[in-house]
Enzyme design. Sequence first.
Site, mmCIF file in Angstrom:
data_model
loop_
_atom_site.group_PDB
_atom_site.id
_atom_site.type_symbol
_atom_site.label_atom_id
_atom_site.label_comp_id
_atom_site.label_asym_id
_atom_site.label_seq_id
_atom_site.Cartn_x
_atom_site.Cartn_y
_atom_site.Cartn_z
ATOM 1 N N ASP A 159 -2.927 -0.506 6.309
ATOM 2 C CA ASP A 159 -3.791 -0.861 5.177
ATOM 3 C C ASP A 159 -3.290 -2.122 4.483
ATOM 4 O O ASP A 159 -4.095 -2.943 4.008
ATOM 5 C CB ASP A 159 -3.847 0.293 4.178
ATOM 6 C CG ASP A 159 -4.717 1.439 4.689
ATOM 7 O OD1 ASP A 159 -5.129 1.388 5.862
ATOM 8 O OD2 ASP A 159 -4.975 2.378 3.911
ATOM 9 N N HIS A 205 -5.718 4.402 6.451
ATOM 10 C CA HIS A 205 -5.028 5.267 5.498
ATOM 11 C C HIS A 205 -3.571 5.478 5.881
ATOM 12 O O HIS A 205 -2.973 6.472 5.492
ATOM 13 C CB HIS A 205 -5.739 6.619 5.337
ATOM 14 C CG HIS A 205 -7.079 6.500 4.667
ATOM 15 N ND1 HIS A 205 -7.226 6.151 3.348
ATOM 16 C CD2 HIS A 205 -8.327 6.662 5.176
ATOM 17 C CE1 HIS A 205 -8.514 6.118 3.058
ATOM 18 N NE2 HIS A 205 -9.205 6.408 4.146
ATOM 19 N N GLU A 250 0.937 5.610 0.355
ATOM 20 C CA GLU A 250 0.286 6.873 0.651
ATOM 21 C C GLU A 250 1.024 7.953 -0.120
ATOM 22 O O GLU A 250 2.251 7.888 -0.281
ATOM 23 C CB GLU A 250 0.321 7.179 2.160
ATOM 24 C CG GLU A 250 -0.373 6.145 3.030
ATOM 25 C CD GLU A 250 -1.849 5.977 2.705
ATOM 26 O OE1 GLU A 250 -2.466 6.954 2.214
ATOM 27 O OE2 GLU A 250 -2.400 4.887 2.945
ATOM 28 N N ASP A 280 0.849 -1.180 0.000
ATOM 29 C CA ASP A 280 0.000 0.000 0.000
ATOM 30 C C ASP A 280 0.891 1.238 0.000
ATOM 31 O O ASP A 280 1.957 1.252 0.630
ATOM 32 C CB ASP A 280 -0.906 0.018 1.230
ATOM 33 C CG ASP A 280 -1.888 1.192 1.183
ATOM 34 O OD1 ASP A 280 -2.851 1.116 0.402
ATOM 35 O OD2 ASP A 280 -1.651 2.171 1.900
#
Length: 576
Positions: A179, A174, A35, A33
């Site tokens: 995540d 998040h 960000e 994941d």
Amino acid sequence: MALASAPVPPRSSQLTFDELGTPLREVTFVVLDLETTGGSAGNDSITEIGAVKVRGGERIGELATLVDPGTGVPPGIVALTGITTAMITGAPRLPEVLPSVLEFLRGAVLVAHNAPFDSGFLRAACERHGQLWPRPPVLCTARLARAVLSHDEAPSVRLGALAELFGTATRPTHRALADARATVEVLHRLLERVGNLGVQSLEELLALAKESAPHRPTQQQRKKRVLAEGVPSAPGVYLFRGPRDEVLYVGTSGDLQRRVRSYFTSGERRRRVRDMVAIAERVDTVVCAHALEAAVRELRLIAAHHPRYNRRSKRPHHTWWVVPTAEAFPRLSVVTGPRDGALGPFASRRAAAAAVDTVLDVVPLRPCTQRIPAKGASAAPCALHEMGRCAAPCAGLQTPEEYAPAVHALADLVEGRDDAPLHTVAAEIDALAAKERFETAARRRDQLAALILGLGRSQRLAALASLPEVVGARPDGSRGWEIAVVRYGRLAAAGVARRGVAPMPVIDALRLGAQIVLPGPGPLRGAPVEEVRLLHRWFTTGGTRLVASEPAWTEPARGAGVWRAWAERARPLEVD
């Protein structure tokens, strides 16, 4: 009737995962994941990377790091993720992080929720910073969820909604690692579901996730995947059988396992075949030495069983031929049964009738259809006699002896002993063009080209079918040989000599044990047209070598073959 075959040695090289199918329990997944600052993949906007490596349902490693994108974090992103500019200041830059991430991904399947987003950012970063993107298999858990779960069960496939549905221990926040951990749990719950759909391998899992709704396999298709169990990864023929053990469909493939399994995926979109799969109860296979043997067996099995879901080759002997009738003044007739001296084969009666019209333009046979006795004819001559196109044997103006040269001319033309009629028509075409009668010349040219192509096809196939035995060997692409023994236009034996195996002893064994073939009537000696055509193509393409021929394989010196280039220029779209 079974073909005599030499034993096929096992493959010397190990089969690839793509051929065998990689069991899911042996697959390493890296669930990742990212960000970002909300920027595009074209910029260094990644702020955090989290990844979890799992195999066989167990975690075997984790990776997590903040990344300094070189810019501040927008307030909206701070509110969403909790990542502030102060947190990433001093963190490693993306070029420093990439090598570790790529090493973590090595040899694994990249998994992400909305995978195109995450993989797209990493791929773009590699291109921008001079790193080689390893092109790992990519699995999107969002698409997998939509393929596995119904809309009633999962109205939304957002990561938070799926985590709520499955009651995961880790909930998405998040933040990259949290995540990724939540996605791992979602992945494992989805993998528990795919087993009920018959998905056992990585290849099937990736295909399932790529299936769009309109083409997604039906539940019946998925349940029937068990029919592919035990199918070998080898060239051969497969037969789908129905509830009464009837043959529903026959096909051939260079890899039986891969082909049969494809019937239960979204790759199979033909409605007719999906209906067939729904009622199939069993799949039988016949392993063959090579693709040629498989293709021949397919033709024979279709002809023997008449499977209702096969569209072609059900009537291999139902072809059309042009033959002279057996009477005092022979005329041309279109028949379905080949006889000696016949011209053909033709795929339709219309094509055969067109050939009759063209032959009558080059050979002075009578065009009428009435039977004329050898003596006592007293009918009045027709208009064709007045036009000079018929000597009127019906009116007693021509004897059988005077008519005989036309019959001999037909036989010489069909069997390639004399192409004088073709020269005559070609000269007429040139004369018409010289007189600027271009439309008439073009029509005659097309007629002659069609006749030449028909004659050429007939003579080529007849030359092969007339041979008591012919042996060929074709390179198999791995420095070995695919071998075929053909007798009177039929495949009598097939085998292989793998790399390092002397081919001649294999050929001798095949010839010794080959099927005995008794010739039948007609130019093809009773062999099915499609089989002879298939064998001829194999012998004359792909680097096949002629090992032996008894007697020598020859084609007529004055046959249509010498006119082939002329016909190709005239009708390039109709050359077979």
